[in-house]
Design a protein around this motif. Structure first.
Motif, PDB file in Angstrom:
ATOM      1  N   VAL A 172      17.244  50.579  48.012  1.00 18.05           N
ATOM      2  CA  VAL A 172      18.179  50.491  46.890  1.00 18.05           C
ATOM      3  C   VAL A 172      19.003  51.771  46.809  1.00 18.05           C
ATOM      4  CG1 VAL A 172      18.377  50.334  44.377  1.00 18.05           C
ATOM      5  CG2 VAL A 172      16.760  48.868  45.607  1.00 18.05           C
ATOM      6  N   MET A 173      18.344  52.913  46.920  1.00 18.92           N
ATOM      7  CA  MET A 173      19.046  54.197  46.875  1.00 18.92           C
ATOM      8  C   MET A 173      20.095  54.269  47.974  1.00 18.92           C
ATOM      9  SD  MET A 173      19.227  57.355  48.608  1.00 18.92           S
ATOM     10  CE  MET A 173      17.691  57.404  49.493  1.00 18.92           C
ATOM     11  N   LEU A 174      19.753  53.855  49.183  1.00 21.43           N
ATOM     12  CA  LEU A 174      20.699  53.884  50.295  1.00 21.43           C
ATOM     13  C   LEU A 174      21.905  52.987  50.003  1.00 21.43           C
ATOM     14  CD1 LEU A 174      21.564  54.612  53.195  1.00 21.43           C
ATOM     15  CD2 LEU A 174      20.160  52.683  53.973  1.00 21.43           C
ATOM     16  N   ALA A 175      21.649  51.785  49.516  1.00 20.50           N
ATOM     17  CA  ALA A 175      22.742  50.846  49.232  1.00 20.50           C
ATOM     18  C   ALA A 175      23.652  51.366  48.125  1.00 20.50           C
ATOM     19  CB  ALA A 175      22.162  49.481  48.851  1.00 20.50           C
ATOM     20  N   VAL A 176      23.065  51.852  47.040  1.00 20.01           N
ATOM     21  CA  VAL A 176      23.875  52.364  45.929  1.00 20.01           C
ATOM     22  C   VAL A 176      24.650  53.600  46.366  1.00 20.01           C
ATOM     23  CG1 VAL A 176      23.793  53.364  43.610  1.00 20.01           C
ATOM     24  CG2 VAL A 176      22.445  51.322  44.139  1.00 20.01           C
ATOM     25  N   HIS A 177      24.032  54.455  47.157  1.00 22.38           N
ATOM     26  CA  HIS A 177      24.749  55.626  47.668  1.00 22.38           C
ATOM     27  C   HIS A 177      25.969  55.197  48.493  1.00 22.38           C
ATOM     28  CE1 HIS A 177      25.785  59.385  49.574  1.00 22.38           C
ATOM     29  NE2 HIS A 177      25.769  58.734  50.713  1.00 22.38           N
ATOM     30  N   GLU A 178      25.816  54.202  49.338  1.00 20.55           N
ATOM     31  CA  GLU A 178      26.947  53.721  50.142  1.00 20.55           C
ATOM     32  C   GLU A 178      28.081  53.235  49.254  1.00 20.55           C
ATOM     33  OE1 GLU A 178      27.555  53.893  53.400  1.00 20.55           O
ATOM     34  OE2 GLU A 178      25.677  54.950  53.722  1.00 20.55           O
ATOM     35  N   CYS A 183      22.529  46.593  39.963  1.00 22.30           N
ATOM     36  CA  CYS A 183      23.289  47.835  40.117  1.00 22.30           C
ATOM     37  C   CYS A 183      24.768  47.501  40.240  1.00 22.30           C
ATOM     38  CB  CYS A 183      22.837  48.592  41.359  1.00 22.30           C
ATOM     39  SG  CYS A 183      21.080  48.985  41.369  1.00 22.30           S
ATOM     40  N   GLN A 184      25.564  48.062  39.356  1.00 28.95           N
ATOM     41  CA  GLN A 184      27.004  47.811  39.355  1.00 28.95           C
ATOM     42  C   GLN A 184      27.729  49.138  39.549  1.00 28.95           C
ATOM     43  OE1 GLN A 184      29.171  46.995  35.560  1.00 28.95           O
ATOM     44  NE2 GLN A 184      29.365  44.971  36.518  1.00 28.95           N
ATOM     45  N   VAL A 185      28.495  49.235  40.634  1.00 32.26           N
ATOM     46  CA  VAL A 185      29.290  50.425  40.922  1.00 32.26           C
ATOM     47  C   VAL A 185      30.747  50.047  40.738  1.00 32.26           C
ATOM     48  CG1 VAL A 185      29.959  52.104  42.686  1.00 32.26           C
ATOM     49  CG2 VAL A 185      27.578  51.360  42.516  1.00 32.26           C
ATOM     50  N   SER A 186      31.452  50.839  39.929  1.00 35.94           N
ATOM     51  CA  SER A 186      32.864  50.556  39.692  1.00 35.94           C
ATOM     52  C   SER A 186      33.676  51.835  39.825  1.00 35.94           C
ATOM     53  CB  SER A 186      33.056  49.936  38.308  1.00 35.94           C
ATOM     54  OG  SER A 186      32.565  50.793  37.305  1.00 35.94           O
ATOM     55  N   ASP A 187      34.967  51.659  40.093  1.00 38.02           N
ATOM     56  CA  ASP A 187      35.889  52.781  40.175  1.00 38.02           C
ATOM     57  C   ASP A 187      37.228  52.359  39.598  1.00 38.02           C
ATOM     58  OD1 ASP A 187      37.850  51.885  42.299  1.00 38.02           O
ATOM     59  OD2 ASP A 187      36.014  51.813  43.489  1.00 38.02           O
ATOM     60  N   ALA A 188      38.086  53.325  39.354  1.00 40.31           N
ATOM     61  CA  ALA A 188      39.396  53.048  38.767  1.00 40.31           C
ATOM     62  C   ALA A 188      40.515  53.173  39.792  1.00 40.31           C
ATOM     63  CB  ALA A 188      39.648  53.998  37.593  1.00 40.31           C
ATOM     64  N   GLY A 189      40.155  53.256  41.059  1.00 42.89           N
ATOM     65  CA  GLY A 189      41.165  53.406  42.103  1.00 42.89           C
ATOM     66  C   GLY A 189      41.882  52.102  42.391  1.00 42.89           C
ATOM     67  N   PRO A 190      43.042  52.196  43.004  1.00 45.79           N
ATOM     68  CA  PRO A 190      43.755  50.961  43.363  1.00 45.79           C
ATOM     69  C   PRO A 190      42.994  50.209  44.450  1.00 45.79           C
ATOM     70  CG  PRO A 190      44.824  52.862  44.333  1.00 45.79           C
ATOM     71  CD  PRO A 190      43.724  53.386  43.450  1.00 45.79           C
ATOM     72  N   GLY A 191      42.855  48.925  44.282  1.00 38.15           N
ATOM     73  CA  GLY A 191      42.197  48.103  45.297  1.00 38.15           C
ATOM     74  C   GLY A 191      43.051  48.005  46.542  1.00 38.15           C
ATOM     75  N   THR A 192      42.391  47.920  47.664  1.00 34.31           N
ATOM     76  CA  THR A 192      43.120  47.851  48.937  1.00 34.31           C
ATOM     77  C   THR A 192      42.953  46.500  49.605  1.00 34.31           C
ATOM     78  OG1 THR A 192      41.228  48.794  50.098  1.00 34.31           O
ATOM     79  CG2 THR A 192      42.911  50.341  49.342  1.00 34.31           C
ATOM     80  N   GLY A 193      42.640  45.485  48.834  1.00 37.76           N
ATOM     81  CA  GLY A 193      42.435  44.162  49.417  1.00 37.76           C
ATOM     82  C   GLY A 193      40.981  43.946  49.759  1.00 37.76           C
ATOM     83  N   PRO A 194      40.695  42.902  50.538  1.00 42.06           N
ATOM     84  CA  PRO A 194      39.302  42.594  50.877  1.00 42.06           C
ATOM     85  C   PRO A 194      38.630  43.753  51.612  1.00 42.06           C
ATOM     86  CG  PRO A 194      40.787  40.835  51.567  1.00 42.06           C
ATOM     87  CD  PRO A 194      41.644  41.988  51.126  1.00 42.06           C
ATOM     88  N   TRP A 195      37.390  44.013  51.247  1.00 41.56           N
ATOM     89  CA  TRP A 195      36.636  45.080  51.889  1.00 41.56           C
ATOM     90  C   TRP A 195      36.146  44.597  53.240  1.00 41.56           C
ATOM     91  CZ3 TRP A 195      33.059  48.032  48.032  1.00 41.56           C
ATOM     92  CH2 TRP A 195      33.827  48.545  46.993  1.00 41.56           C
TER      93      TRP A 195
END
Length: 144
Positions: A58-64, A90-102
């Motif tokens: 879990v730590m590895l995934a959240v860190h990524e 676990c929910q990771v969010s940011d305020a950066g502009p999206g760049t399309g599909p990851w």
């Protein structure tokens, strides 16, 4: 569950997003705080009852996910974790502009997350991105 310094941790009861929440962890992060975030994720997972070897995944995934937010978005983000009934959301969010599909390529961050989480949802747009990963450690709960 207690953690030093930044972040907010509260015990709650009731239904939150389909999970009966017993722990709520809300932590902003940036490049300088990623090492502390890893420690807190591991501690939160173990404190919620997850076996330590599973907590390391879990730590590895959240860190990524957090590192992706720092590197590819606004340089910072927020982690919200909710633990209940043998599952950790676990929910990771940011305020950066999206760049399309990851991109989903072997060895990349999102690929690692999908390899260890039971459920993963991704949304990205002009106002930021959000990835939610659910990890379980009891039979029948979001496990791999």
């Amino acid at each position: 569950m207690t953690f030093p310094a930044a972040g907010r941790l509260a015990r709650v009861s009731g239904d939150v997003g389909g999970f009966e929440a017993v722990a709520d962890f809300d932590e902003p992060f940036d490049a300088a705080t990623l090492p502390l975030l890893r420690e807190r994720v591991t501690a939160c997972a173990v404190d919620a009852g997850m076996p330590e070897d599973r907590a390391m995944y879990v730590m590895l995934a959240v860190h990524e996910l957090a590192a992706n937010a720092v590197r590819h978005a606004a340089g910072s983000g927020r982690l919200l974790m909710r633990a209940a009934g043998g599952a950790l959301r676990c929910q990771v969010s940011d305020a950066g502009p999206g760049t399309g599909p990851w991109p989903l390529r072997q060895g990349h961050g999102l690929w690692i997350v999908q390899a260890v989480a039971g459920q993963v949802t991704v949304s990205s747009g002009p106002h930021g991105s959000q990835v939610t990963a659910v990890f379980g450690w009891q039979p029948g709960l979001a496990t791999r």
